[in-house]
Design a protein around this motif. Structure first.
Motif, PDB file in Angstrom:
ATOM      1  N   TRP A  25      48.456 -24.413 -44.839  1.00 51.36           N
ATOM      2  CA  TRP A  25      49.819 -24.308 -45.355  1.00 51.36           C
ATOM      3  C   TRP A  25      50.780 -25.200 -44.571  1.00 51.36           C
ATOM      4  CZ3 TRP A  25      54.523 -21.646 -43.845  1.00 51.36           C
ATOM      5  CH2 TRP A  25      55.437 -21.496 -44.898  1.00 51.36           C
ATOM      6  N   PHE A  26      50.480 -25.435 -43.277  1.00 52.51           N
ATOM      7  CA  PHE A  26      51.380 -26.214 -42.433  1.00 52.51           C
ATOM      8  C   PHE A  26      51.202 -27.719 -42.596  1.00 52.51           C
ATOM      9  CE2 PHE A  26      51.578 -22.168 -40.224  1.00 52.51           C
ATOM     10  CZ  PHE A  26      52.929 -22.077 -39.947  1.00 52.51           C
ATOM     11  N   GLU A  27      50.210 -28.154 -43.378  1.00 51.99           N
ATOM     12  CA  GLU A  27      49.930 -29.577 -43.506  1.00 51.99           C
ATOM     13  C   GLU A  27      50.575 -30.218 -44.731  1.00 51.99           C
ATOM     14  OE1 GLU A  27      45.699 -30.463 -41.502  1.00 51.99           O
ATOM     15  OE2 GLU A  27      45.572 -29.052 -43.182  1.00 51.99           O
ATOM     16  N   HIS A  28      51.404 -29.472 -45.442  1.00 51.41           N
ATOM     17  CA  HIS A  28      52.095 -30.048 -46.595  1.00 51.41           C
ATOM     18  C   HIS A  28      53.441 -29.365 -46.764  1.00 51.41           C
ATOM     19  CE1 HIS A  28      51.294 -26.488 -49.099  1.00 51.41           C
ATOM     20  NE2 HIS A  28      50.093 -26.482 -48.543  1.00 51.41           N
ATOM     21  N   SER A  29      54.295 -29.904 -47.616  1.00 48.50           N
ATOM     22  CA  SER A  29      55.661 -29.406 -47.758  1.00 48.50           C
ATOM     23  C   SER A  29      55.846 -28.452 -48.931  1.00 48.50           C
ATOM     24  CB  SER A  29      56.623 -30.587 -47.936  1.00 48.50           C
ATOM     25  OG  SER A  29      56.284 -31.333 -49.095  1.00 48.50           O
ATOM     26  N   PHE A  30      54.770 -28.174 -49.683  1.00 52.26           N
ATOM     27  CA  PHE A  30      54.896 -27.330 -50.871  1.00 52.26           C
ATOM     28  C   PHE A  30      54.910 -25.853 -50.491  1.00 52.26           C
ATOM     29  CE2 PHE A  30      52.895 -31.296 -52.178  1.00 52.26           C
ATOM     30  CZ  PHE A  30      53.760 -31.692 -53.193  1.00 52.26           C
ATOM     31  N   PRO A  31      55.545 -25.004 -51.329  1.00 51.17           N
ATOM     32  CA  PRO A  31      55.591 -23.575 -50.999  1.00 51.17           C
ATOM     33  C   PRO A  31      54.229 -22.899 -51.017  1.00 51.17           C
ATOM     34  CG  PRO A  31      56.560 -23.994 -53.171  1.00 51.17           C
ATOM     35  CD  PRO A  31      56.351 -25.321 -52.524  1.00 51.17           C
ATOM     36  N   MET A  32      53.276 -23.429 -51.817  1.00 51.06           N
ATOM     37  CA  MET A  32      51.950 -22.837 -51.904  1.00 51.06           C
ATOM     38  C   MET A  32      50.891 -23.936 -51.986  1.00 51.06           C
ATOM     39  SD  MET A  32      52.522 -19.628 -54.472  1.00 51.06           S
ATOM     40  CE  MET A  32      50.922 -18.967 -54.003  1.00 51.06           C
ATOM     41  N   ASN A  33      49.627 -23.560 -51.726  1.00 51.94           N
ATOM     42  CA  ASN A  33      48.530 -24.528 -51.794  1.00 51.94           C
ATOM     43  C   ASN A  33      48.106 -24.838 -53.222  1.00 51.94           C
ATOM     44  OD1 ASN A  33      48.579 -24.436 -49.054  1.00 51.94           O
ATOM     45  ND2 ASN A  33      46.429 -23.910 -48.760  1.00 51.94           N
ATOM     46  N   SER A  34      48.318 -23.888 -54.127  1.00 52.22           N
ATOM     47  CA  SER A  34      47.919 -24.066 -55.523  1.00 52.22           C
ATOM     48  C   SER A  34      49.159 -24.002 -56.403  1.00 52.22           C
ATOM     49  CB  SER A  34      46.929 -22.969 -55.948  1.00 52.22           C
ATOM     50  OG  SER A  34      45.792 -22.981 -55.116  1.00 52.22           O
ATOM     51  N   VAL A  47      51.534 -38.005 -52.972  1.00 46.57           N
ATOM     52  CA  VAL A  47      51.151 -39.348 -52.516  1.00 46.57           C
ATOM     53  C   VAL A  47      51.480 -39.523 -51.038  1.00 46.57           C
ATOM     54  CG1 VAL A  47      51.654 -41.817 -52.772  1.00 46.57           C
ATOM     55  CG2 VAL A  47      51.343 -40.392 -54.804  1.00 46.57           C
ATOM     56  N   ALA A  48      52.621 -38.942 -50.616  1.00 45.38           N
ATOM     57  CA  ALA A  48      53.042 -39.058 -49.225  1.00 45.38           C
ATOM     58  C   ALA A  48      52.078 -38.378 -48.260  1.00 45.38           C
ATOM     59  CB  ALA A  48      54.440 -38.466 -49.047  1.00 45.38           C
ATOM     60  N   LEU A  49      51.251 -37.462 -48.783  1.00 45.78           N
ATOM     61  CA  LEU A  49      50.277 -36.784 -47.922  1.00 45.78           C
ATOM     62  C   LEU A  49      49.105 -37.687 -47.545  1.00 45.78           C
ATOM     63  CD1 LEU A  49      50.110 -33.293 -49.705  1.00 45.78           C
ATOM     64  CD2 LEU A  49      51.168 -33.808 -47.506  1.00 45.78           C
ATOM     65  N   LYS A  50      48.990 -38.839 -48.214  1.00 41.57           N
ATOM     66  CA  LYS A  50      47.920 -39.812 -47.946  1.00 41.57           C
ATOM     67  C   LYS A  50      46.528 -39.226 -48.220  1.00 41.57           C
ATOM     68  CE  LYS A  50      50.695 -42.151 -44.420  1.00 41.57           C
ATOM     69  NZ  LYS A  50      50.748 -42.656 -43.022  1.00 41.57           N
ATOM     70  N   LEU A  51      46.456 -38.361 -49.205  1.00 43.07           N
ATOM     71  CA  LEU A  51      45.159 -37.802 -49.597  1.00 43.07           C
ATOM     72  C   LEU A  51      44.442 -38.772 -50.540  1.00 43.07           C
ATOM     73  CD1 LEU A  51      46.293 -34.164 -50.474  1.00 43.07           C
ATOM     74  CD2 LEU A  51      45.188 -34.905 -48.371  1.00 43.07           C
ATOM     75  N   ARG A  52      43.121 -38.763 -50.513  1.00 41.87           N
ATOM     76  CA  ARG A  52      42.356 -39.536 -51.485  1.00 41.87           C
ATOM     77  C   ARG A  52      42.107 -38.716 -52.754  1.00 41.87           C
ATOM     78  NH1 ARG A  52      39.997 -44.176 -49.669  1.00 41.87           N
ATOM     79  NH2 ARG A  52      40.067 -44.568 -47.419  1.00 41.87           N
ATOM     80  N   HIS A  53      41.903 -37.394 -52.575  1.00 44.74           N
ATOM     81  CA  HIS A  53      41.553 -36.528 -53.708  1.00 44.74           C
ATOM     82  C   HIS A  53      42.346 -35.231 -53.653  1.00 44.74           C
ATOM     83  CE1 HIS A  53      37.931 -38.836 -52.475  1.00 44.74           C
ATOM     84  NE2 HIS A  53      37.849 -39.096 -53.774  1.00 44.74           N
ATOM     85  N   VAL A  54      42.459 -34.580 -54.788  1.00 40.46           N
ATOM     86  CA  VAL A  54      42.932 -33.201 -54.880  1.00 40.46           C
ATOM     87  C   VAL A  54      42.020 -32.476 -55.859  1.00 40.46           C
ATOM     88  CG1 VAL A  54      45.350 -33.716 -54.357  1.00 40.46           C
ATOM     89  CG2 VAL A  54      44.561 -33.748 -56.734  1.00 40.46           C
ATOM     90  N   ARG A  55      42.070 -31.164 -55.834  1.00 35.85           N
ATOM     91  CA  ARG A  55      41.289 -30.376 -56.787  1.00 35.85           C
ATOM     92  C   ARG A  55      42.125 -30.126 -58.039  1.00 35.85           C
ATOM     93  NH1 ARG A  55      36.520 -28.707 -55.228  1.00 35.85           N
ATOM     94  NH2 ARG A  55      36.019 -28.752 -52.990  1.00 35.85           N
ATOM     95  N   TYR A  56      41.566 -30.430 -59.167  1.00 36.31           N
ATOM     96  CA  TYR A  56      42.209 -30.245 -60.463  1.00 36.31           C
ATOM     97  C   TYR A  56      41.523 -29.087 -61.178  1.00 36.31           C
ATOM     98  CZ  TYR A  56      42.637 -31.301 -65.518  1.00 36.31           C
ATOM     99  OH  TYR A  56      42.830 -31.230 -66.872  1.00 36.31           O
ATOM    100  N   ILE A  57      42.309 -28.152 -61.741  1.00 36.87           N
ATOM    101  CA  ILE A  57      41.759 -26.961 -62.389  1.00 36.87           C
ATOM    102  C   ILE A  57      42.173 -26.974 -63.865  1.00 36.87           C
ATOM    103  CG2 ILE A  57      41.627 -24.434 -62.331  1.00 36.87           C
ATOM    104  CD1 ILE A  57      42.420 -24.570 -59.386  1.00 36.87           C
ATOM    105  N   PRO A  58      41.311 -27.495 -64.745  1.00 34.96           N
ATOM    106  CA  PRO A  58      41.668 -27.631 -66.170  1.00 34.96           C
ATOM    107  C   PRO A  58      42.088 -26.321 -66.828  1.00 34.96           C
ATOM    108  CG  PRO A  58      39.688 -28.891 -65.675  1.00 34.96           C
ATOM    109  CD  PRO A  58      39.977 -28.068 -64.452  1.00 34.96           C
ATOM    110  N   SER A  59      41.415 -25.211 -66.499  1.00 35.01           N
ATOM    111  CA  SER A  59      41.694 -23.945 -67.188  1.00 35.01           C
ATOM    112  C   SER A  59      43.109 -23.438 -66.949  1.00 35.01           C
ATOM    113  CB  SER A  59      40.681 -22.880 -66.756  1.00 35.01           C
ATOM    114  OG  SER A  59      40.825 -22.577 -65.379  1.00 35.01           O
TER     115      SER A  59
END
Length: 441
Positions: A25-34, A47-59
């Motif tokens: 939770w402390f590694e990003h500025s969003f209120p929640m992880n999901s 983009v500012a987090l410099k991540l290569r990937h994120v998890r996408y949940i179609p449902s």
């Protein structure tokens, strides 16, 4: 985590996607992880987090959003990150600084809740003392009651934003006095929202403190009975407003309080007791206290198994018992507590489950919500202030406690008993002191 989650490269993110960050939770500025992506600013912050990937949940994503074609290698570098992070309109030089600001605000909210819970327990002890001494020392007791009402009225009359808190602590021997305190808080809130004068707000509060005085004349086995009362027991119980009137006169209570004591079970359609009064024959303070009294009794039945959730209590009063109540006062209750009163379990628009902790009386649809997150310890649970979060984050629906998975139920800990107290959001006050109590620091 949903079974249909899949990794996508950062530049495939689109508005409408529901994503999950594999970060603390402390590694990003969003209120929640999901959460669901609802605007371009969120994409820029990712983009500012410099991540290569994120998890996408179609449902959990919008129906029209599909997984983008894998036209690029997962190793492709994301776009150049922005140099600043924006949270609630403020620009921060780093994500850590932004998260620290969130954490500090969260700690302040926890401190506010703890202070309000302490004040509630103190007030319940004062109510206990008032009930104990009203017959032996009536003059001193009325002075003590006046001090309590003044301290509560100060919150409403200070000009600051008033916050109705859900109280999650209990206080053992004072619990039987919580109903009186709840009714007083709710009645004063209604009087304040109806633009009553300062004196009228205090009169309503004082009347609410003594509205059940006559119950001392009814046997405890009737007052506290779980099962439905027999006809003789019900007849006995319905005498308590008259007993209260007699006791109140002996104690020298003012007329406005006496009127509420004898009328607080009268209904606008004439179906109440003891005199089956109708409409304008019932004084306005009694109409206010009646609504507060019914609402709290529905939420806090003698038999906890029969208690309704705050959302159900409001719905029941409005949909099935509306004829019994003053329509303007009933509308004020709904407006003040909102569709989702404190104590309501809710599902947010980002699919998170939470418990409404308080409602800003002026912003009833944007309360603070304690949010379930399996990756965050219960004692550090996130509290989202919807009045300050992105407008796309909102409450979608209420949830019955029995439908929650056990892990979520235990985490959020919805109370069988719902208690309320008020505090001020003023930056320059820590709330008013109670009689005999020093200011809480």
């Amino acid at each position: 985590m949903s079974d249909d989650s899949q990794l996508i490269v950062i530049d495939q993110i689109r508005i409408g996607m529901f994503i999950k960050l594999d970060l603390s939770w402390f590694e990003h500025s969003f209120p929640m992880n999901s959460f669901k992506i609802t605007n371009q600013q969120q994409i820029d912050d990712l983009v500012a987090l410099k991540l290569r990937h994120v998890r996408y949940i179609p449902s959990k994503s919008d129906p029209l959003v599909t997984t983008p074609p894998a036209g690029k290698s997962p190793e492709v570098q994301p776009a150049e990150p922005v140099s600043q992070t924006t949270v609630k309109g403020k620009v921060y030089s780093s994500i850590i600084e932004a998260k620290r600001a969130r954490f500090e605000k969260l700690q302040k909210q926890r401190d506010e809740i703890a202070r309000c819970e302490e004040k509630f327990v103190q007030a319940a002890a004062v109510v206990k003392n008032i009930n104990r001494l009203i017959f032996s020392r009536p003059k001193e007791t009325l002075v003590e009651a006046g001090k309590l009402i003044d301290s509560m009225a100060e919150v409403f009359l200070s000009g600051s934003d008033t916050v109705m808190h859900l109280i999650q602590q209990t206080a053992g021997s004072e619990e039987q006095y919580f109903h009186t305190l709840n009714v007083s808080v709710l009645a004063m809130m209604l009087a304040n929202e109806m633009k009553c004068t300062d004196a009228q707000i205090k009169d309503v509060g004082m009347a609410a403190l003594f509205h059940d005085l006559g119950k001392v004349g009814v046997p405890e086995h009737i007052v506290n009975k779980y099962e439905p009362l027999t006809k003789p027991e019900q007849n006995f119980y319905e005498q308590h407003p008259l007993y209260g009137l007699d006791f109140g006169k002996q104690a020298g209570l003012p007329n406005v309080v006496l009127n509420v004591i004898v009328q607080h079970h009268e209904y606008m359609d004439g179906s109440g007791y003891p005199h089956q009064l109708k409409g304008d024959a019932i004084c306005v303070p009694a109409r206010i206290v009646t609504i507060a009294n019914v609402y709290d009794n529905l939420c806090n039945h003698n038999d906890a198994r029969q208690s309704l959730t705050p959302h159900e209590a409001l719905s029941t009063m409005y949909a099935h018992r509306r004829a019994q109540f003053d329509p303007a006062i009933m509308a004020t209750l709904v407006k003040s507590l909102g569709v989702y009163p404190p104590g309501t379990l809710v599902r947010l628009s980002n699919e998170a489950i939470g418990l409404v902790m308080n409602v800003n009386v002026g912003k009833p649809l944007r309360p603070r919500v304690l949010v379930y997150d399996a990756e965050i310890p219960k004692e550090d649970a996130i509290i989202l202030d919807l009045a300050e979060e992105n407008k796309e984050l909102s409450i979608n629906a209420s949830i019955r406690p029995g439908l929650l998975p056990r892990a979520i139920f235990n985490y959020l800990n919805p109370r069988k008993r719902v208690n309320y107290y008020v505090d001020s959001q003023s930056k320059n006050t820590q709330g008013s002191s109670l009689p005999g109590q020093s200011q809480t620091k």
